[in-house]
Design a protein around this motif. Structure first.
Motif, PDB file in Angstrom:
ATOM      1  N   ASP A  12      47.861  27.669  45.618  1.00  0.00           N
ATOM      2  CA  ASP A  12      47.271  27.759  46.784  1.00  0.00           C
ATOM      3  C   ASP A  12      47.644  26.552  47.663  1.00  0.00           C
ATOM      4  O   ASP A  12      46.812  26.499  48.498  1.00  0.00           O
ATOM      5  CB  ASP A  12      45.684  28.185  46.738  1.00  0.00           C
ATOM      6  N   ASP A  38      52.509  37.215  47.729  1.00  0.00           N
ATOM      7  CA  ASP A  38      51.534  38.151  48.483  1.00  0.00           C
ATOM      8  C   ASP A  38      51.115  37.462  49.615  1.00  0.00           C
ATOM      9  O   ASP A  38      50.119  36.738  49.646  1.00  0.00           O
ATOM     10  CB  ASP A  38      50.547  38.509  47.565  1.00  0.00           C
ATOM     11  N   THR A  44      49.288  38.710  51.931  1.00  0.00           N
ATOM     12  CA  THR A  44      48.066  39.388  52.468  1.00  0.00           C
ATOM     13  C   THR A  44      46.984  38.908  51.709  1.00  0.00           C
ATOM     14  O   THR A  44      45.562  38.766  52.090  1.00  0.00           O
ATOM     15  CB  THR A  44      47.672  40.813  51.911  1.00  0.00           C
ATOM     16  N   ASP A  45      47.261  37.842  50.669  1.00  0.00           N
ATOM     17  CA  ASP A  45      46.122  36.975  49.909  1.00  0.00           C
ATOM     18  C   ASP A  45      45.914  35.759  50.617  1.00  0.00           C
ATOM     19  O   ASP A  45      46.760  35.139  50.728  1.00  0.00           O
ATOM     20  CB  ASP A  45      46.452  36.839  48.581  1.00  0.00           C
ATOM     21  N   LYS A 100      44.891  32.672  49.732  1.00  0.00           N
ATOM     22  CA  LYS A 100      45.142  31.505  49.002  1.00  0.00           C
ATOM     23  C   LYS A 100      46.717  31.715  49.061  1.00  0.00           C
ATOM     24  O   LYS A 100      47.259  30.727  48.970  1.00  0.00           O
ATOM     25  CB  LYS A 100      44.386  31.606  47.626  1.00  0.00           C
TER      26      LYS A 100
END
Length: 339
Positions: free
Chosen positions: A221, A267, A269-270, A272
């Motif tokens: 992250d 990803d 859409t995440d 982090k």
């Protein structure tokens, strides 16, 4: 608004500005950093933060306001200029700024946004201080914002003597990032006590670092490189002494490759994992900032690395899921327009 300024095409600047104008007024979804003293403080974001209630969280809202101020400085005749000025007049009022200052005054909130949000607030004020050079009447915004900037300067001056150890992670608490924008503000505002405090703490924390282990970057992250951010800070702090420090600090040739190549994002859409697009953008900014301070083949490689990182992340800065678009454009503008 036809000629590119400082590496950012007009169309890209306009796209960023339109996105920021939308985001700073979007109250939900919202991720609060809010210590509640009692039930009366179970309040909506706009009630808690009448200036910085949008863009998903407080600090992202601050740096999207910075984006708008920066675009206004680069392109004062942009089609979005009138909308930016209207928004700043609506947000930067004495009453609303006083409410933000009052929020900070609660004893339970001494760690609010420490130090990432602190740094971005001072970065915003630095940008507002520059605006009168393009339109004298724009001076009103930095004057209204000054009490909030002063509150964060006071926080730095109180906190830095207590902070014995740096935070080296690649996320919000990163100490080098927190010091860098504070130093920029101190220099622009001729704030000698803050500048001295930042330089002293940067030296105490980082002067003896050697052979940075870049192979341990990144975390899943991260949106900052702990090592590159430290190098950017020390280049500003040390001046001509940076070369000797860099020779000791930079990683081995094998580890250096970790910094030179963009990272993959699995990803977007995440919230982090989307940080990794930010890592590519912040690395691009760091390499561009460091390039004039480097010598030999690494100087040329820094420019190429910046371009590779920009190519990997720039297409995602203002399109796609809100997990990224609530903040990435500000880092893209930083990478494109600042050194």
């Amino acid at each position: 608004m036809t000629a590119p300024v400082q590496g950012i095409p007009p169309a890209r600047a306009a796209s960023f500005a339109r996105l920021a104008l939308e985001n700073v007024g979007r109250e939900y979804p919202n991720k609060l950093d809010h210590v509640m003293n009692d039930a009366s403080e179970v309040l909506a974001p706009r009630a808690l933060h009448p200036v910085f209630y949008g863009s998903y969280d407080w600090h992202s809202c601050v740096h999207m306001h910075w984006l708008l101020a920066r675009v206004l400085h680069l392109y004062p005749d942009a089609p979005e200029a009138a909308a930016i000025a209207e928004l700043f007049d609506a947000h930067f009022t004495e009453e609303k700024i006083a409410a933000e200052v009052a929020y900070l005054a609660q004893p339970s909130r001494t760690t609010f946004e420490r130090t990432y949000g602190w740094a971005w607030l001072l970065k915003l004020q630095t940008a507002l201080r520059a605006l009168p050079s393009v339109r004298q009447e724009y001076d009103r915004w930095q004057q209204r914002m000054q009490p909030l900037a002063d509150a964060f300067v006071e926080r730095y001056l109180n906190f830095l003597p207590l902070a014995r150890y740096p935070i080296r992670v690649g996320t919000h608490p990163n100490s080098a990032f927190g010091l860098y924008f504070a130093l920029q503000y101190a220099e622009s505002a001729c704030d000698r006590p803050l500048a001295d405090a930042v330089r002293a703490k940067a030296t105490a924390w980082f002067i003896n670092d050697e052979v940075y282990p870049a192979r341990y970057e990144p975390g899943s992250d991260d949106f900052l490189s702990g090592g590159l951010m430290e190098a950017v800070l020390m280049a500003r702090v040390l001046g001509t002494g940076f070369h000797a420090w860099q020779a000791r600090f930079f990683p081995t040739a094998v580890d250096l490759q970790t910094w030179l190549e963009p990272v993959e994002v699995s990803d977007r859409t995440d919230p982090k994992l989307a940080h990794l697009d930010g890592l590519n953008l912040s690395r691009a900014w760091c390499w561009r900032t460091l390039q004039p301070h480097l010598a030999g083949p690494l100087r040329e490689e820094a420019g190429r690395a910046a371009q590779r990182h920009l190519a990997a992340a720039l297409p995602h800065a203002d399109t796609g899921d809100y997990a990224g678009t609530h903040w990435l454009a500000s880092f893209a503008l930083l990478a494109l327009s600042e050194e």
